[in-house]
Design an enzyme around this catalytic site. Structure first.
Site, PDB file in Angstrom:
ATOM      1  N   HIS A 176       6.517   4.429  12.332  1.00 21.54           N
ATOM      2  CA  HIS A 176       6.409   4.355  10.872  1.00 21.54           C
ATOM      3  C   HIS A 176       7.377   5.400  10.296  1.00 21.54           C
ATOM      4  O   HIS A 176       7.016   6.564  10.135  1.00 21.54           O
ATOM      5  CB  HIS A 176       4.949   4.660  10.518  1.00 21.54           C
ATOM      6  CG  HIS A 176       4.601   4.677   9.066  1.00 21.54           C
ATOM      7  ND1 HIS A 176       3.813   3.715   8.462  1.00 21.54           N
ATOM      8  CD2 HIS A 176       4.898   5.555   8.072  1.00 21.54           C
ATOM      9  CE1 HIS A 176       3.628   4.000   7.186  1.00 21.54           C
ATOM     10  NE2 HIS A 176       4.288   5.125   6.916  1.00 21.54           N
ATOM     11  N   CYS A 196       5.534   9.343  -0.691  1.00 21.76           N
ATOM     12  CA  CYS A 196       4.219   9.858  -0.342  1.00 21.76           C
ATOM     13  C   CYS A 196       3.807  10.878  -1.391  1.00 21.76           C
ATOM     14  O   CYS A 196       4.548  11.825  -1.651  1.00 21.76           O
ATOM     15  CB  CYS A 196       4.220  10.494   1.040  1.00 21.76           C
ATOM     16  SG  CYS A 196       2.631  11.239   1.447  1.00 21.76           S
ATOM     17  N   ARG A 256       0.839  -1.205   0.000  1.00 20.07           N
ATOM     18  CA  ARG A 256       0.000   0.000   0.000  1.00 20.07           C
ATOM     19  C   ARG A 256       0.880   1.265   0.000  1.00 20.07           C
ATOM     20  O   ARG A 256       0.976   1.956  -1.009  1.00 20.07           O
ATOM     21  CB  ARG A 256      -0.929  -0.010   1.231  1.00 20.07           C
ATOM     22  CG  ARG A 256      -2.020   1.068   1.221  1.00 20.07           C
ATOM     23  CD  ARG A 256      -1.561   2.482   1.584  1.00 20.07           C
ATOM     24  NE  ARG A 256      -0.914   2.592   2.882  1.00 20.07           N
ATOM     25  CZ  ARG A 256      -0.377   3.709   3.342  1.00 20.07           C
ATOM     26  NH1 ARG A 256      -0.391   4.815   2.620  1.00 20.07           N
ATOM     27  NH2 ARG A 256       0.225   3.731   4.518  1.00 20.07           N
ATOM     28  N   ASP A 257       1.544   1.530   1.105  1.00 16.82           N
ATOM     29  CA  ASP A 257       2.307   2.780   1.205  1.00 16.82           C
ATOM     30  C   ASP A 257       3.380   2.818   0.120  1.00 16.82           C
ATOM     31  O   ASP A 257       3.636   3.854  -0.493  1.00 16.82           O
ATOM     32  CB  ASP A 257       2.947   2.875   2.599  1.00 16.82           C
ATOM     33  CG  ASP A 257       3.315   4.300   2.985  1.00 16.82           C
ATOM     34  OD1 ASP A 257       3.188   5.198   2.132  1.00 16.82           O
ATOM     35  OD2 ASP A 257       3.734   4.521   4.130  1.00 16.82           O
ATOM     36  N   HIS A 313       9.833   6.924   7.417  1.00 12.98           N
ATOM     37  CA  HIS A 313      10.334   6.979   6.040  1.00 12.98           C
ATOM     38  C   HIS A 313      11.816   7.342   6.149  1.00 12.98           C
ATOM     39  O   HIS A 313      12.235   7.986   7.117  1.00 12.98           O
ATOM     40  CB  HIS A 313       9.537   8.003   5.217  1.00 12.98           C
ATOM     41  CG  HIS A 313       8.163   7.507   4.856  1.00 12.98           C
ATOM     42  ND1 HIS A 313       7.826   7.095   3.588  1.00 12.98           N
ATOM     43  CD2 HIS A 313       7.048   7.317   5.613  1.00 12.98           C
ATOM     44  CE1 HIS A 313       6.563   6.689   3.584  1.00 12.98           C
ATOM     45  NE2 HIS A 313       6.066   6.821   4.794  1.00 12.98           N
ATOM     46  N   ASN A 371       9.320   3.998   2.821  1.00 11.08           N
ATOM     47  CA  ASN A 371       9.492   3.609   4.222  1.00 11.08           C
ATOM     48  C   ASN A 371      10.850   2.952   4.385  1.00 11.08           C
ATOM     49  O   ASN A 371      11.439   2.488   3.414  1.00 11.08           O
ATOM     50  CB  ASN A 371       8.436   2.564   4.606  1.00 11.08           C
ATOM     51  CG  ASN A 371       7.045   3.124   4.563  1.00 11.08           C
ATOM     52  OD1 ASN A 371       6.428   3.156   3.517  1.00 11.08           O
ATOM     53  ND2 ASN A 371       6.567   3.581   5.690  1.00 11.08           N
TER      54      ASN A 371
HETATM   55  P1  HMG Z   1     -12.877  14.823  -1.519  1.00  8.92           P
HETATM   56  O1  HMG Z   1     -12.646  15.172  -2.940  1.00  8.92           O
HETATM   57  O2  HMG Z   1     -12.954  15.926  -0.520  1.00  8.92           O
HETATM   58  O3  HMG Z   1     -14.121  13.820  -1.314  1.00  8.92           O
HETATM   59  O4  HMG Z   1     -11.700  13.831  -1.102  1.00  8.92           O
HETATM   60  P2  HMG Z   1     -15.645  13.942  -1.607  1.00  8.92           P
HETATM   61  O5  HMG Z   1     -16.332  13.260  -0.469  1.00  8.92           O
HETATM   62  O6  HMG Z   1     -16.018  15.351  -1.958  1.00  8.92           O
HETATM   63  O7  HMG Z   1     -15.798  13.024  -2.912  1.00  8.92           O
HETATM   64  C1  HMG Z   1     -15.214  13.369  -4.166  1.00  8.92           C
HETATM   65  C2  HMG Z   1     -15.280  12.154  -5.081  1.00  8.92           C
HETATM   66  O8  HMG Z   1     -14.508  11.083  -4.536  1.00  8.92           O
HETATM   67  C3  HMG Z   1     -16.676  11.602  -5.245  1.00  8.92           C
HETATM   68  O9  HMG Z   1     -16.714  11.027  -6.542  1.00  8.92           O
HETATM   69  C4  HMG Z   1     -16.745  10.504  -4.228  1.00  8.92           C
HETATM   70  O10 HMG Z   1     -17.679   9.515  -4.534  1.00  8.92           O
HETATM   71  C5  HMG Z   1     -15.337   9.953  -4.315  1.00  8.92           C
HETATM   72  P3  HMG Z   1     -17.455  11.782  -7.757  1.00  8.92           P
HETATM   73  O11 HMG Z   1     -18.877  11.918  -7.301  1.00  8.92           O
HETATM   74  O12 HMG Z   1     -16.773  13.107  -7.886  1.00  8.92           O
HETATM   75  O13 HMG Z   1     -17.227  10.845  -8.915  1.00  8.92           O
HETATM   76  N1  HMG Z   1     -14.937   9.309  -3.044  1.00  8.92           N
HETATM   77  C6  HMG Z   1     -14.484   8.042  -2.971  1.00  8.92           C
HETATM   78  N2  HMG Z   1     -14.283   7.092  -3.902  1.00  8.92           N
HETATM   79  C7  HMG Z   1     -13.817   5.900  -3.472  1.00  8.92           C
HETATM   80  N3  HMG Z   1     -13.517   5.639  -2.165  1.00  8.92           N
HETATM   81  C8  HMG Z   1     -13.710   6.559  -1.219  1.00  8.92           C
HETATM   82  C9  HMG Z   1     -14.216   7.827  -1.621  1.00  8.92           C
HETATM   83  N4  HMG Z   1     -14.510   8.947  -0.930  1.00  8.92           N
HETATM   84  C10 HMG Z   1     -14.954   9.832  -1.816  1.00  8.92           C
HETATM   85  N5  HMG Z   1     -13.417   6.278   0.056  1.00  8.92           N
HETATM   86  C11 HMG Z   1     -10.932  11.967   0.193  1.00  8.92           C
HETATM   87  C12 HMG Z   1     -11.613  13.327   0.206  1.00  8.92           C
HETATM   88  C13 HMG Z   1     -10.598  11.625   1.623  1.00  8.92           C
HETATM   89  C14 HMG Z   1     -11.873  10.940  -0.383  1.00  8.92           C
HETATM   90  C15 HMG Z   1      -9.659  12.080  -0.694  1.00  8.92           C
HETATM   91  O14 HMG Z   1      -8.928  13.177  -0.262  1.00  8.92           O
HETATM   92  C16 HMG Z   1      -8.817  10.852  -0.631  1.00  8.92           C
HETATM   93  O15 HMG Z   1      -9.197   9.791  -1.104  1.00  8.92           O
HETATM   94  N6  HMG Z   1      -7.592  10.950  -0.063  1.00  8.92           N
HETATM   95  C17 HMG Z   1      -6.718   9.822   0.100  1.00  8.92           C
HETATM   96  C18 HMG Z   1      -5.337  10.286   0.251  1.00  8.92           C
HETATM   97  C19 HMG Z   1      -4.408   9.117   0.487  1.00  8.92           C
HETATM   98  O16 HMG Z   1      -4.770   7.962   0.375  1.00  8.92           O
HETATM   99  N7  HMG Z   1      -3.145   9.426   0.828  1.00  8.92           N
HETATM  100  C20 HMG Z   1      -2.159   8.434   1.052  1.00  8.92           C
HETATM  101  C21 HMG Z   1      -2.383   7.691   2.317  1.00  8.92           C
HETATM  102  S1  HMG Z   1      -1.782   8.590   3.763  1.00  8.92           S
HETATM  103  C22 HMG Z   1      -0.136   8.136   3.841  1.00  8.92           C
HETATM  104  O17 HMG Z   1       0.375   7.553   2.932  1.00  8.92           O
HETATM  105  C23 HMG Z   1       0.623   8.430   5.091  1.00  8.92           C
HETATM  106  C24 HMG Z   1       0.841   7.207   5.965  1.00  8.92           C
HETATM  107  O18 HMG Z   1       1.589   6.220   5.264  1.00  8.92           O
HETATM  108  C25 HMG Z   1       1.572   7.583   7.244  1.00  8.92           C
HETATM  109  C26 HMG Z   1       2.853   8.366   7.003  1.00  8.92           C
HETATM  110  O19 HMG Z   1       3.671   7.997   6.153  1.00  8.92           O
HETATM  111  O20 HMG Z   1       3.027   9.345   7.712  1.00  8.92           O
HETATM  112  C27 HMG Z   1      -0.503   6.580   6.363  1.00  8.92           C
HETATM  113 MG    MG Z   2       3.836   6.267   5.062  1.00  8.62          MG
END
Ligand code: HMG
Ligand code: MG
Length: 302
Positions: free
Chosen positions: A207, A240, A15-16, A209, A249
């Site tokens: 966690h 990221c 995933r990450d 990186h 990571n």
């Molecule tokens: P948004 O645009 O504000 O959401 O995004 P919305 O609710 O307004 O929806 C917009 C569109 O997205 C809609 O579709 C929804 O249906 C769809 P449309 O009608 O326009 O066709 N939608 C979804 N589709 C599938 N699955 C869902 C979903 N939710 C809405 N769950 C949102 C807000 C949170 C959805 C967006 O910002 C997002 O998906 N962000 C994910 C970011 C991400 O995954 N980042 C990486 C992970 S974090 C990380 O890596 C750090 C970590 O490893 C720790 C570290 O390293 O520190 C964990």
């Molecule tokens: Mg991470």
């Protein structure tokens, strides 16, 4: 010094790692990677995320991945979920563990999940409550615990407060993410120490990186506090998407090499892990981002 006797490594590579690799990795190959990791003895393998495919296109096939994994009873396959829509997809995929993800910096929260920290907590509340009511375990991530790509320094008080909120909400484990790898051992210890005032040490995961080459030193330092859950990514995959310049990571192989040297039990077979590392490195088209893996693979070749 109270080093743990055993450590659980959470491999977040599928995933990450893969969410941010430039190469396209097919569903079949992501599943094969997960199988190789479980064959190597990993008990927690982050399989994907149910996020918006527009935000994170590489994870769009997570439902299919979950469907194809030959699941083992003693292995957990957590998936990231940002909201109720994500939870519904996770439930449909029969996920048994999910992770919600907050940030310790306001700007990162906005860039990553398009809402403030307070709004994200409000969103997670019904997700966590419903997941727990369905018997699903929930992990809570906090990003940017030792620095933010937009705001620089991050307050430890903030990290402590959000950790406490997520733990009290029902997250069984709080994973503290040094998203951009700027943390150093002293700071890592101060931060984990502060969090341990509100979350018991066995429920804390680290966690790191490895952007600044500090990850192993940080892990060693936090192991001394008794931390026994370490997130790592096979072959050091990833980065990221919202943290420019962040590398992957810390590599699982490097963590394992260090832990074996300390006689800390992990249940992981190094040669099988190397095979997983070589497999995915071949697919993403670059050598493993792991010193230990490269040294050992070279030795194997003679
Ligand atoms: P948004 O645009 O504000 O959401 O995004 P919305 O609710 O307004 O929806 C917009 C569109 O997205 C809609 O579709 C929804 O249906 C769809 P449309 O009608 O326009 O066709 N939608 C979804 N589709 C599938 N699955 C869902 C979903 N939710 C809405 N769950 C949102 C807000 C949170 C959805 C967006 O910002 C997002 O998906 N962000 C994910 C970011 C991400 O995954 N980042 C990486 C992970 S974090 C990380 O890596 C750090 C970590 O490893 C720790 C570290 O390293 O520190 C964990
Ligand atoms: Mg991470």
């Amino acid at each position: 010094m109270t080093f743990p006797n055993s450590v659980r490594i959470v491999d977040v590579g599928p995933r990450d790692g893969l969410q941010n690799e430039p190469a396209d990795v097919s569903t079949v190959n992501r599943v094969e990677l997960i199988h190789k990791l479980q064959d190597a003895g990993l008990k927690s393998i982050e399989a994907g995320s149910f996020t918006s495919p527009r935000w994170v296109p590489k994870m769009a096939d997570t439902g299919e991945v979950m469907d194809r994994i030959k699941r083992r009873n003693d292995v957990s396959y957590p998936v990231l979920v940002p909201n109720i829509k994500g939870l519904e997809a996770a439930l449909a995929a029969d996920a048994r563990e999910i992770a919600v993800f907050a940030a310790a910096s306001e700007t990162f929260s906005q860039k990553n999940i398009n809402c403030s920290i307070a709004e994200s907590i409000g969103r997670f509340m019904p997700v966590v409550t419903r997941a727990i009511s369905e018997g699903i375990k929930v992990r809570g991530y906090i990003s940017c615990v030792l620095g933010c790509p937009y705001e620089g320094d991050v307050s430890i008080t903030n990290v402590r407060r959000i950790s406490s909120t997520l733990f009290d909400m029902g997250c069984y484990e709080i994973s503290l993410g040094d998203t951009i790898g700027t943390g150093t051992p002293e700071k890592s210890v101060q931060m984990v120490d502060a969090v341990s005032e509100v979350v018991p040490v066995p429920n804390i995961a680290v966690h790191f990186h490895d952007t600044y080459g500090q990850a192993l030193a940080n892990i060693y330092a936090t192991l001394q506090l008794g931390v026994s859950v370490i997130d790592a990514s096979v072959a050091g995959l990833g980065g990221c998407p919202y943290a420019k310049g962040a590398t992957g990571n810390v590599a699982t192989e490097d963590v394992l090499y260090m832990l074996e040297g300390m006689n800390i039990e992990t249940g992981i077979d190094f040669s099988k892990l190397l095979s997983a590392s070589a497999f995915i490195s071949d697919i993403v088209g670059r050598p493993p981002q792991s010193r230990a893996a490269n040294a050992l693979l070279k030795k194997q070749l003679g």
